[in-house]
Design a protein around this motif. Sequence first.
Motif, short mmCIF file in Angstrom:
data_model
loop_
_atom_site.label_atom_id
_atom_site.label_comp_id
_atom_site.label_asym_id
_atom_site.label_seq_id
_atom_site.Cartn_x
_atom_site.Cartn_y
_atom_site.Cartn_z
N GLU A 1 0.84 -1.21 0.00
CA GLU A 1 0.00 0.00 0.00
C GLU A 1 0.87 1.25 0.00
OE1 GLU A 1 -2.86 0.07 3.18
OE2 GLU A 1 -3.44 -2.00 2.79
N GLY A 2 0.41 2.28 -0.68
CA GLY A 2 1.11 3.58 -0.67
C GLY A 2 2.39 3.60 -1.46
N THR A 3 2.57 2.63 -2.35
CA THR A 3 3.81 2.62 -3.15
C THR A 3 3.48 2.68 -4.64
OG1 THR A 3 3.80 0.21 -3.33
CG2 THR A 3 4.99 1.14 -1.46
N VAL A 4 4.49 3.14 -5.41
CA VAL A 4 4.34 3.09 -6.87
C VAL A 4 5.38 2.11 -7.39
CG1 VAL A 4 4.33 4.39 -9.03
CG2 VAL A 4 3.74 5.53 -6.89
N THR A 5 4.96 1.18 -8.23
CA THR A 5 5.89 0.24 -8.85
C THR A 5 5.79 0.40 -10.35
OG1 THR A 5 5.53 -1.30 -7.03
CG2 THR A 5 6.56 -2.20 -9.03
N ILE B 1 -8.12 0.58 -3.98
CA ILE B 1 -6.94 0.32 -3.15
C ILE B 1 -5.76 -0.12 -4.00
CG2 ILE B 1 -7.62 -2.08 -2.65
CD1 ILE B 1 -6.65 -1.59 0.20
N ILE B 2 -6.07 -0.58 -5.22
CA ILE B 2 -5.01 -0.97 -6.16
C ILE B 2 -5.28 -0.21 -7.46
CG2 ILE B 2 -3.98 -2.90 -7.46
CD1 ILE B 2 -5.31 -4.73 -5.22
N GLY C 1 -2.61 6.11 -0.33
CA GLY C 1 -2.44 4.82 0.35
C GLY C 1 -2.62 3.64 -0.57
N ALA C 2 -2.87 3.90 -1.83
CA ALA C 2 -3.10 2.79 -2.77
C ALA C 2 -1.78 2.21 -3.27
CB ALA C 2 -3.91 3.29 -3.95
N ALA C 3 -1.84 0.97 -3.73
CA ALA C 3 -0.69 0.38 -4.41
C ALA C 3 -0.87 0.68 -5.89
CB ALA C 3 -0.66 -1.12 -4.18
N VAL C 4 0.08 1.43 -6.45
CA VAL C 4 -0.03 1.80 -7.87
C VAL C 4 1.01 1.00 -8.65
CG1 VAL C 4 0.11 3.71 -9.53
CG2 VAL C 4 -0.81 4.13 -7.24
N ILE C 5 0.55 0.30 -9.69
CA ILE C 5 1.47 -0.51 -10.50
C ILE C 5 1.33 -0.03 -11.95
CG2 ILE C 5 2.12 -2.87 -11.15
CD1 ILE C 5 0.40 -3.78 -8.68
N VAL C 6 2.42 0.48 -12.49
CA VAL C 6 2.37 1.07 -13.84
C VAL C 6 3.32 0.31 -14.75
CG1 VAL C 6 2.69 3.20 -15.17
CG2 VAL C 6 2.02 3.34 -12.76
N ALA C 7 2.78 -0.21 -15.86
CA ALA C 7 3.65 -0.88 -16.84
C ALA C 7 4.02 0.13 -17.90
CB ALA C 7 2.91 -2.05 -17.47
N SER C 8 5.31 0.23 -18.20
CA SER C 8 5.76 1.17 -19.23
C SER C 8 7.07 0.68 -19.85
CB SER C 8 5.96 2.56 -18.62
OG SER C 8 6.47 3.43 -19.58
N MET D 1 -8.49 9.18 3.94
CA MET D 1 -8.91 8.25 2.88
C MET D 1 -8.38 6.84 3.14
SD MET D 1 -8.54 8.62 -1.20
CE MET D 1 -9.42 10.15 -1.29
N LYS D 2 -7.25 6.81 3.83
CA LYS D 2 -6.64 5.51 4.04
C LYS D 2 -7.58 4.54 4.74
CE LYS D 2 -2.13 3.59 4.83
NZ LYS D 2 -0.75 3.95 4.95
N LYS D 3 -8.47 5.10 5.57
CA LYS D 3 -9.41 4.26 6.30
C LYS D 3 -10.26 3.40 5.36
CE LYS D 3 -12.28 4.60 10.34
NZ LYS D 3 -13.19 5.46 11.05
N ASP D 4 -10.60 3.98 4.20
CA ASP D 4 -11.38 3.25 3.19
C ASP D 4 -10.71 1.95 2.78
OD1 ASP D 4 -12.83 5.93 1.24
OD2 ASP D 4 -13.42 4.96 3.10
N PHE D 5 -9.39 1.99 2.75
CA PHE D 5 -8.65 0.84 2.23
C PHE D 5 -8.60 -0.33 3.20
CE2 PHE D 5 -5.99 3.93 -0.50
CZ PHE D 5 -7.09 4.09 -1.33
N GLU D 6 -9.10 -0.09 4.39
CA GLU D 6 -9.07 -1.19 5.36
C GLU D 6 -10.19 -2.20 5.09
OE1 GLU D 6 -9.10 0.71 9.15
OE2 GLU D 6 -7.10 1.53 8.88
N ARG D 7 -11.07 -1.86 4.18
CA ARG D 7 -12.18 -2.78 3.90
C ARG D 7 -11.64 -4.05 3.25
NH1 ARG D 7 -13.85 1.42 -0.79
NH2 ARG D 7 -12.09 0.92 -2.07
N ASP D 8 -12.44 -5.10 3.34
CA ASP D 8 -12.05 -6.36 2.74
C ASP D 8 -12.13 -6.23 1.22
OD1 ASP D 8 -11.87 -8.92 1.77
OD2 ASP D 8 -13.01 -9.81 3.40
#
Lengths: 225, 327
Positions: A32-36, A162-163, A192-199, B1-8
């Motif tokens: 979470e919270g990273t860019v790949t 989230i992704i 806070g999302a996991a970001v995955i970018v193909a380039s 917003m991070k709280k949202d991501f705790e959902r399943d």
Amino acid sequence: MSQTPLISLVRVSKKFGSGQEALSEISAEFHEGTVTYVTGHSGAGKTTLLRLIFGADKASRGKVLAAGRDIGKLTIAELPWYRRNVGVVFQNPNLISRRSIFENVALPLLIDGEKLSQVEKRVRGALSRVHLAGRENLFPYQLSIGEQQRVGLARSIVRRPIILIADEPTGNLDPELSRTIFGLLSEYSATGAAVIVASHDINLVRAYKGREFSLNQGRVITNDE
Amino acid sequence: MKKDFERDLFAAPKLGRRLVNWLRDHIRVAHEVSKNVSLELFGSFLTWFIMGLSLSFPAGLYLAHLNAEKVEGLVGLKGGVAIYFQTGTTESEIAIIQDWIAQNPELELKEIRSSEKAFVDLMSIISDQTEEPSILEGIDHTVLPASMLVELPSGYDERRLAALKAEIEELPRVDFVAMQYEWLERLAAFQSLIENLWILSALLFGLASVLVTSISVSFAIRSQLEELKVFQFLGASKRQGRRPFIYLGAIFGIGGGLVALFILAVVLSVIEPSLSSLYSSYGREAFIVGFDLYFSLILILSCMVLGIIGARLASGRELDNLDDMIA
């Protein structure tokens, strides 16, 4: 960053019907919270990797885990719920030409059955985030390619997934527009999302902060975790 | 917003929320499909017309079947039994049979003809037809048997008729029983033929309607494949992907049902004068039974179900491999 990775690939291989191996023994983690940035030449296996994470394909061997669950084993009923947490941006923005920009961005929320007042608020928020506020009533053909790609991005983040995965999102764009898109994708990881970018554009990738994950003929050659 | 991501990542919302979302999605789809149909009215009308034309045939045969069932009642046709007594049967002996008939609610006594009356009638016929009526003079007027005519309701099958005949033959002083029921049997056979025809044609034309809807919906799906792929990767479920096309099939069915009703109304108004003259020859007023609100609703509902089946078949076939197309 949490200890448990959001996405884990455990010795994943993917073979197509022709016998060609697109991915071979890939292991990786995405937090979470990273860019790949998944890099590599055309045919390196970038798109196959993203399709596995998205659940559009199943691994021939190994496991793709999301929050600890094997995506390959999700039932038909479970898969859409998972996908509602994954935003996707393709090289082609895949906008629906007969729908307005507002309607295109609203689609994910309408699929979820959100209240219209909530839909309106969130669509305007997402469009504002990609700097397209005020363009809601236009149709895709009235926008430039770069703007269309930003609409595609707005649609993929309107649910606050989230992704977020993006497959060659700048493939059709000039360098300046490419930087805008990369900037927006990079910004989104701050939520806070996991970001995955193909380039395939190494220079562009290296201009942004993030982890590089390079593939060549289906094998990992760089994984700077 | 991070709280949202705790959902399943895989959890569906709670049942109440899902129900509300499901309802909202139905409303959205119904609205969108109606709008699309109204924008492509000509294409939709062709499907409605083909369905309506197909289904008006079995529906018309069904009406014919219903009306054939009513023919007996409308034109006063009923079966009868003629009971002939042995010569010399007295009026008191005939009265016993009369009582037996009165106790049987299905039988209705229409006429009693004594041997004297039978003789008078015979004399009258002979005098009308010959120039020598005197040839019967001197013949004993009791030589002819007394008889009785009894009316039967419709719906007697061969087995019941045989049983009734045997029962009457067992009664005292009965010499011979003649059943006058052949024409009703012919009518029953005709009704049965129409019944079989409408059921068979309903099956065949119903199948044709399913195929027509299925093909029309397939075309609609193919023309929206790009949009469907987008829906799929945005997390629409299979059901959500199918839903607009199920609505489209239902609309095709309802339209087809309305066209079928219109065709039937036109046909009935065209044949009405001929029916009127036929019925008036029986001294009755012509009217078609069965073509009412209930019939109309059943026809429209049946067409809607056929449309939904066609749409379900098409969407099952066309949308199964959509995941492979996500690029």
